[in-house]
Design a protein around this motif. Structure first.
Motif, PDB file in Angstrom:
ATOM      1  N   VAL A   1      27.011   1.270 -11.384  1.00  0.00           N
ATOM      2  CA  VAL A   1      26.918  -0.158 -11.116  1.00  0.00           C
ATOM      3  C   VAL A   1      28.318  -0.649 -10.774  1.00  0.00           C
ATOM      4  CG1 VAL A   1      26.294  -2.432 -11.993  1.00  0.00           C
ATOM      5  CG2 VAL A   1      25.015  -0.405 -12.747  1.00  0.00           C
ATOM      6  N   LEU A   2      28.454  -1.150  -9.560  1.00  0.00           N
ATOM      7  CA  LEU A   2      29.706  -1.757  -9.113  1.00  0.00           C
ATOM      8  C   LEU A   2      29.588  -3.251  -9.352  1.00  0.00           C
ATOM      9  CD1 LEU A   2      32.448  -1.688  -7.602  1.00  0.00           C
ATOM     10  CD2 LEU A   2      31.133  -1.915  -5.473  1.00  0.00           C
ATOM     11  N   ARG A   3      30.394  -3.769 -10.253  1.00  0.00           N
ATOM     12  CA  ARG A   3      30.377  -5.200 -10.563  1.00  0.00           C
ATOM     13  C   ARG A   3      31.621  -5.814  -9.945  1.00  0.00           C
ATOM     14  NH1 ARG A   3      28.440  -3.005 -15.883  1.00  0.00           N
ATOM     15  NH2 ARG A   3      26.272  -3.636 -15.948  1.00  0.00           N
ATOM     16  N   ILE A   4      31.412  -6.817  -9.083  1.00  0.00           N
ATOM     17  CA  ILE A   4      32.543  -7.384  -8.356  1.00  0.00           C
ATOM     18  C   ILE A   4      32.471  -8.905  -8.311  1.00  0.00           C
ATOM     19  CG2 ILE A   4      33.091  -5.389  -6.911  1.00  0.00           C
ATOM     20  CD1 ILE A   4      31.367  -6.526  -4.712  1.00  0.00           C
ATOM     21  N   LEU A   5      33.642  -9.496  -8.382  1.00  0.00           N
ATOM     22  CA  LEU A   5      33.820 -10.909  -8.051  1.00  0.00           C
ATOM     23  C   LEU A   5      34.416 -10.910  -6.662  1.00  0.00           C
ATOM     24  CD1 LEU A   5      35.315 -12.302 -11.386  1.00  0.00           C
ATOM     25  CD2 LEU A   5      32.933 -12.385 -10.613  1.00  0.00           C
ATOM     26  N   VAL A   6      33.826 -11.667  -5.766  1.00  0.00           N
ATOM     27  CA  VAL A   6      34.235 -11.628  -4.366  1.00  0.00           C
ATOM     28  C   VAL A   6      34.519 -13.034  -3.855  1.00  0.00           C
ATOM     29  CG1 VAL A   6      32.962  -9.512  -3.859  1.00  0.00           C
ATOM     30  CG2 VAL A   6      31.832 -11.717  -3.586  1.00  0.00           C
ATOM     31  N   SER A   7      35.178 -13.093  -2.705  1.00  0.00           N
ATOM     32  CA  SER A   7      35.548 -14.386  -2.134  1.00  0.00           C
ATOM     33  C   SER A   7      34.327 -15.209  -1.724  1.00  0.00           C
ATOM     34  CB  SER A   7      36.480 -14.176  -0.943  1.00  0.00           C
ATOM     35  OG  SER A   7      35.883 -13.337   0.024  1.00  0.00           O
ATOM     36  N   ASP A   8      33.227 -14.577  -1.340  1.00  0.00           N
ATOM     37  CA  ASP A   8      32.008 -15.291  -0.930  1.00  0.00           C
ATOM     38  C   ASP A   8      30.807 -14.474  -1.410  1.00  0.00           C
ATOM     39  OD1 ASP A   8      29.784 -16.401   0.366  1.00  0.00           O
ATOM     40  OD2 ASP A   8      30.951 -16.909   2.150  1.00  0.00           O
ATOM     41  N   VAL A   9      30.266 -14.849  -2.551  1.00  0.00           N
ATOM     42  CA  VAL A   9      29.216 -14.035  -3.170  1.00  0.00           C
ATOM     43  C   VAL A   9      27.918 -14.023  -2.358  1.00  0.00           C
ATOM     44  CG1 VAL A   9      28.332 -15.808  -4.754  1.00  0.00           C
ATOM     45  CG2 VAL A   9      28.175 -13.394  -5.373  1.00  0.00           C
ATOM     46  N   GLY A  10      27.543 -15.131  -1.768  1.00  0.00           N
ATOM     47  CA  GLY A  10      26.312 -15.175  -0.987  1.00  0.00           C
ATOM     48  C   GLY A  10      26.394 -14.274   0.241  1.00  0.00           C
ATOM     49  N   LYS A  11      27.496 -14.367   0.946  1.00  0.00           N
ATOM     50  CA  LYS A  11      27.703 -13.523   2.133  1.00  0.00           C
ATOM     51  C   LYS A  11      27.775 -12.047   1.720  1.00  0.00           C
ATOM     52  CE  LYS A  11      30.860 -12.999   6.055  1.00  0.00           C
ATOM     53  NZ  LYS A  11      32.117 -13.503   6.649  1.00  0.00           N
TER      54      LYS A  11
ATOM     55  N   ASP B   1      37.448 -20.938 -13.424  1.00  0.00           N
ATOM     56  CA  ASP B   1      36.327 -21.267 -12.543  1.00  0.00           C
ATOM     57  C   ASP B   1      36.459 -20.514 -11.215  1.00  0.00           C
ATOM     58  OD1 ASP B   1      38.352 -22.584 -11.187  1.00  0.00           O
ATOM     59  OD2 ASP B   1      37.624 -24.594 -11.696  1.00  0.00           O
ATOM     60  N   ALA B   2      35.489 -20.709 -10.341  1.00  0.00           N
ATOM     61  CA  ALA B   2      35.467 -20.009  -9.056  1.00  0.00           C
ATOM     62  C   ALA B   2      36.719 -20.309  -8.241  1.00  0.00           C
ATOM     63  CB  ALA B   2      34.211 -20.386  -8.274  1.00  0.00           C
ATOM     64  N   GLU B   3      37.199 -21.531  -8.315  1.00  0.00           N
ATOM     65  CA  GLU B   3      38.398 -21.908  -7.571  1.00  0.00           C
ATOM     66  C   GLU B   3      39.602 -21.083  -8.016  1.00  0.00           C
ATOM     67  OE1 GLU B   3      39.147 -26.109  -7.496  1.00  0.00           O
ATOM     68  OE2 GLU B   3      41.179 -25.828  -6.783  1.00  0.00           O
ATOM     69  N   ALA B   4      39.708 -20.794  -9.304  1.00  0.00           N
ATOM     70  CA  ALA B   4      40.829 -19.997  -9.819  1.00  0.00           C
ATOM     71  C   ALA B   4      40.829 -18.589  -9.221  1.00  0.00           C
ATOM     72  CB  ALA B   4      40.768 -19.923 -11.340  1.00  0.00           C
ATOM     73  N   PHE B   5      39.645 -18.107  -8.850  1.00  0.00           N
ATOM     74  CA  PHE B   5      39.522 -16.789  -8.242  1.00  0.00           C
ATOM     75  C   PHE B   5      39.485 -16.851  -6.719  1.00  0.00           C
ATOM     76  CE2 PHE B   5      38.384 -15.445 -12.443  1.00  0.00           C
ATOM     77  CZ  PHE B   5      38.766 -14.115 -12.485  1.00  0.00           C
ATOM     78  N   GLY B   6      39.541 -18.039  -6.142  1.00  0.00           N
ATOM     79  CA  GLY B   6      39.448 -18.174  -4.697  1.00  0.00           C
ATOM     80  C   GLY B   6      38.073 -17.780  -4.184  1.00  0.00           C
ATOM     81  N   MET B   7      37.054 -18.139  -4.962  1.00  0.00           N
ATOM     82  CA  MET B   7      35.687 -17.730  -4.633  1.00  0.00           C
ATOM     83  C   MET B   7      34.882 -18.891  -4.066  1.00  0.00           C
ATOM     84  SD  MET B   7      34.834 -15.608  -8.114  1.00  0.00           S
ATOM     85  CE  MET B   7      33.113 -15.404  -7.696  1.00  0.00           C
ATOM     86  N   ILE B   8      33.998 -18.563  -3.148  1.00  0.00           N
ATOM     87  CA  ILE B   8      32.995 -19.484  -2.633  1.00  0.00           C
ATOM     88  C   ILE B   8      31.674 -18.980  -3.178  1.00  0.00           C
ATOM     89  CG2 ILE B   8      31.797 -20.313  -0.576  1.00  0.00           C
ATOM     90  CD1 ILE B   8      34.383 -19.673   0.991  1.00  0.00           C
ATOM     91  N   GLU B   9      30.884 -19.866  -3.730  1.00  0.00           N
ATOM     92  CA  GLU B   9      29.599 -19.443  -4.278  1.00  0.00           C
ATOM     93  C   GLU B   9      28.475 -19.937  -3.378  1.00  0.00           C
ATOM     94  OE1 GLU B   9      29.519 -20.459  -8.427  1.00  0.00           O
ATOM     95  OE2 GLU B   9      30.832 -18.799  -8.911  1.00  0.00           O
TER      96      GLU B   9
END
Length: 146
Positions: A44-54, A136-144
């Motif tokens: 299982v590859l668990r990742i936080l990404v810049s754009d999770v939906g994409k 939060d997501a902003e701290a990680f530079g993430m778009i949800e």
């Protein structure tokens, strides 16, 4: 403040991890943190990404099973005993850590811990009550995006 994490189920075979990370890179998706665990046949590859939906769409186009899970990220001092101190309050209230992974060196003297609790909402309440900084997501530079 839960984050959306993409969990990708990968066959334990040469090239499968490359296939997933290459597809994400080609789509312009940046990995913010990752963890991989294995069992006998699958990982299982668990990742936080810049754009999770994409990212989920890209992975599903590769016909790799994936799902989005809520996780909680906190910033703690990068010193001996810091993790134990934030885990202590969970001992008595029956909130369990299902899994976790860490990022060291994200900022000077700090480490980032990413948790999946059996009750993320209760865990956030406890962390806030103990003045633990929740990211939060902003701290990680993430778009949800969806």
């Amino acid at each position: 403040m839960k984050l959306k994490q993409l969990s990708i189920f990968l066959e334990n075979a040469p090239g499968r991890l490359y296939e997933a990370t290459h597809a994400l890179g080609e789509a312009g998706i940046n990995l913010r943190s990752l963890c991989i665990s294995d069992s006998s046949d699958f990982g299982v590859l668990r990742i936080l990404v810049s754009d999770v939906g994409k990212a989920r769409r890209v992975i599903m186009e590769k016909q790799l099973p994936a799902r989005i899970d809520d996780v909680v990220a906190v910033e703690i001092d990068d010193t001996p005993g810091s993790l134990a101190r934030i885990l202590y309050p969970f001992k008595e209230i029956r909130v369990n850590v299902e899994y976790m992974y860490a990022l060291a060196g994200a900022s000077s003297g700090k480490a980032v811990m990413v948790f999946r609790f059996n009750d993320n909402d209760k865990a956030i309440e406890v962390l806030r009550g103990n003045k633990v900084r929740i990211l939060d997501a902003e701290a990680f530079g993430m778009i949800e995006s969806k």
